[in-house]
Write a protein that holds these residues in place. Structure first.
Motif, PDB file in Angstrom:
ATOM      1  N   UNK A 185       0.715  -1.633  -0.096  1.00 47.13           N
ATOM      2  CA  UNK A 185       0.139  -0.026  -0.150  1.00 47.13           C
ATOM      3  C   UNK A 185       1.166   1.264   0.018  1.00 47.13           C
ATOM      4  N   UNK A 211       1.531   4.163  -2.863  1.00 50.74           N
ATOM      5  CA  UNK A 211       1.958   5.466  -2.713  1.00 50.74           C
ATOM      6  C   UNK A 211       2.460   6.352  -3.859  1.00 50.74           C
ATOM      7  N   UNK A 221      -3.575   7.125  -0.169  1.00 51.53           N
ATOM      8  CA  UNK A 221      -3.968   6.473  -0.868  1.00 51.53           C
ATOM      9  C   UNK A 221      -5.499   5.936   0.228  1.00 51.53           C
ATOM     10  N   UNK A 223      -6.905   3.659   1.964  1.00 52.64           N
ATOM     11  CA  UNK A 223      -6.646   1.901   1.971  1.00 52.64           C
ATOM     12  C   UNK A 223      -7.957   1.028   1.974  1.00 52.64           C
ATOM     13  N   UNK A 224      -9.601   2.196   2.981  1.00 53.14           N
ATOM     14  CA  UNK A 224     -10.654   1.387   2.839  1.00 53.14           C
ATOM     15  C   UNK A 224     -11.047   0.978   1.597  1.00 53.14           C
ATOM     16  N   UNK A 225     -10.853   2.470   0.680  1.00 54.08           N
ATOM     17  CA  UNK A 225     -11.268   2.118  -0.448  1.00 54.08           C
ATOM     18  C   UNK A 225     -11.360   1.429  -1.967  1.00 54.08           C
ATOM     19  N   UNK A 226      -9.409   0.519  -0.954  1.00 56.11           N
ATOM     20  CA  UNK A 226      -9.266  -0.975  -1.711  1.00 56.11           C
ATOM     21  C   UNK A 226      -9.812  -1.622  -1.881  1.00 56.11           C
ATOM     22  N   UNK A 227      -9.899  -2.748  -2.678  1.00 59.01           N
ATOM     23  CA  UNK A 227     -10.172  -4.574  -2.218  1.00 59.01           C
ATOM     24  C   UNK A 227      -9.338  -4.655  -2.861  1.00 59.01           C
ATOM     25  N   UNK A 228      -8.739  -5.575  -1.859  1.00 56.65           N
ATOM     26  CA  UNK A 228      -7.869  -6.478  -2.064  1.00 56.65           C
ATOM     27  C   UNK A 228      -7.301  -7.978  -1.483  1.00 56.65           C
ATOM     28  N   UNK A 229      -7.644  -8.545  -1.832  1.00 60.36           N
ATOM     29  CA  UNK A 229      -7.077  -9.672  -1.003  1.00 60.36           C
ATOM     30  C   UNK A 229      -6.227 -10.895  -1.828  1.00 60.36           C
TER      31      UNK A 229
END
Lengths: 89, 322
Positions: free
Chosen positions: A50, A54, A61, A63-69
């Motif tokens: 993450x 940046x 960034x 990070x809450x707006x990202x969808x990472x798994x």
């Protein structure tokens, strides 16, 4: 990086992202269509990814707006980051 | 960058004490009591756990009382001079049901006559950081408070109460920190506390929310540490140790790397022998690491994080710089 929404720029950021990810994972190369989990990125070191985003995309960034798994690929992450950088309509 | 105000320097940790009950139990005992599967066993070993402590019938109040007794037996603190007693805990069974007040009961038993007594909780392990803020603000606004105690205690009543998603080995423990206006050896520098409130359900969250938690947990730690260090009056290199909770030894090297420090920056020596004593980790680590007495012109940064999304940090700095 003035704009991020052109195909050339998209390719450039993905290339840069993959190079930097390879560096933090201490490998020579990473596949951009391989899931993060398989690459060796997990909940412990995803922070490095993450923070790397940046730098590569030069925007803070959320990070809450990202969808990472574990199945997210670098190509998908690149797409998310570029979309996040686009000015809202 | 915000300078540390005089207000922020008035309080230090004069002394601290803790109790871990009985003899240590092995990780294998913990795993067996909980019928842990191979994956969890492997994970907990990789996280560095080897021993833990179990109160074996003692209550959280008992452990709190024992810790306060250890501190008072050293003879440096006059009980009647204590103006504030905060109790903090994580687990619901670690506090008597209202209207009974455990901190007030401790005040009566130990002679903290007239002390304001209350409990701080719901931030899980970061409740301890909230206590520091409250003590400092109350001392700043009330010149009559010279000494305050933060008492922490928790007891895991039964292995059956271990949540299936729990990934930490928890030790029963009681601890106390004596905070003093203009303490001799150190002062508390910047304190940061942040809550990601969407994780208020703790372990009882969906897979999607759990994934989001995992995505944010290390980043939130980095952010809260960075903010604390930016506000610290010491140069970065003068913060000599990073003191995190006693869990997940695999997590901290990543944090240290992101902060640009050497692996030895982290104090993780207590994970194997003592496991995670929830709110009491801070006192345990400050005592065991000798951090109440920072070297001249140096300090340490202490971190807490809670499963409900509360992240905290503070610096403890040498008094010489004032």
């Amino acid at each position: 990086m003035d704009t991020l929404n052109t195909p050339d720029k998209d390719a450039a950021t993905l290339t840069m992202l993959s190079k930097e990810v390879a560096r933090i994972l201490n490998v020579t190369k990473v596949e951009v269509d391989t899931g993060l989990g398989e690459l060796g990125i997990d909940s412990l070191n995803v922070v490095e990814l993450i923070l790397l985003c940046e730098q590569v995309y030069r925007n803070p960034v959320n990070p809450e707006a990202l969808a990472i798994d574990q199945y997210t690929t670098l190509r998908e992450l690149d797409r998310q980051m570029i979309a996040a950088a686009l000015p809202s309509a | 960058m915000f300078p540390v105000s005089a207000h922020e320097r008035i309080v230090g940790i004069e002394d601290a004490a803790y109790v871990l009950p009985g003899e240590p139990h092995t990780l294998d005992e913990w795993l067996s009591a909980r019928k842990a599967n191979d994956a969890l066993s492997e994970r907990l070993r990789a996280d560095g756990y080897r021993y833990y402590y179990h109160a074996d019938g003692l209550t959280a109040a008992d452990l709190a009382r024992q810790a306060v007794r250890v501190l008072l037996d050293r003879g440096a603190l006059e009980p009647a001079s204590v103006g504030l007693v905060l109790y903090t805990h994580v687990l619901p069974a670690s506090i008597p049901a209202p209207p009974e007040s455990l901190p007030a009961r401790l005040a009566v038993e130990f002679g903290f006559r007239g002390a304001a007594c209350f409990t701080v909780s719901q931030l899980h392990c970061s409740s301890l950081i909230a206590c520091l803020t409250i003590v400092r603000d109350m001392m700043a606004s009330n010149p009559g408070i010279e000494n305050a105690l933060i008492v922490s205690s928790d007891v895991v009543l039964s292995p059956e109460l271990t949540h299936r998603n729990q990934r930490n080995v928890v030790s029963d423990a009681g601890a106390v920190m004596w905070l003093r206006r203009n303490a001799r050896r150190n002062f508390i520098g910047p304190i940061e506390l942040q809550s990601l409130t969407e994780f208020h359900d703790g372990y009882n969250i969906s897979d999607a929310m759990n994934n989001k938690f995992n995505q944010l947990v290390q980043l939130s730690t980095v952010r809260v540490l960075q903010r604390t260090l930016e506000r610290c009056s010491l140069p970065k290199e003068k913060i000599t140790r990073f003191v995190p909770p006693n869990f997940s030894s695999r997590a901290w090297p990543v944090i240290v790397r992101v902060l640009g420090r050497e692996p030895g920056f982290v104090f993780d020596e207590n994970i194997a022998p003592k496991a995670h004593a929830l709110c009491s980790d801070v006192a345990i680590n400050l005592v065991d690491g000798g951090f109440l007495d920072p070297g001249p012109g140096t300090g340490v940064v202490v971190h807490t994080r809670g499963r409900s999304g509360a992240y905290g940090a503070f610096t403890l700095q040498s008094r010489e710089l004032q």
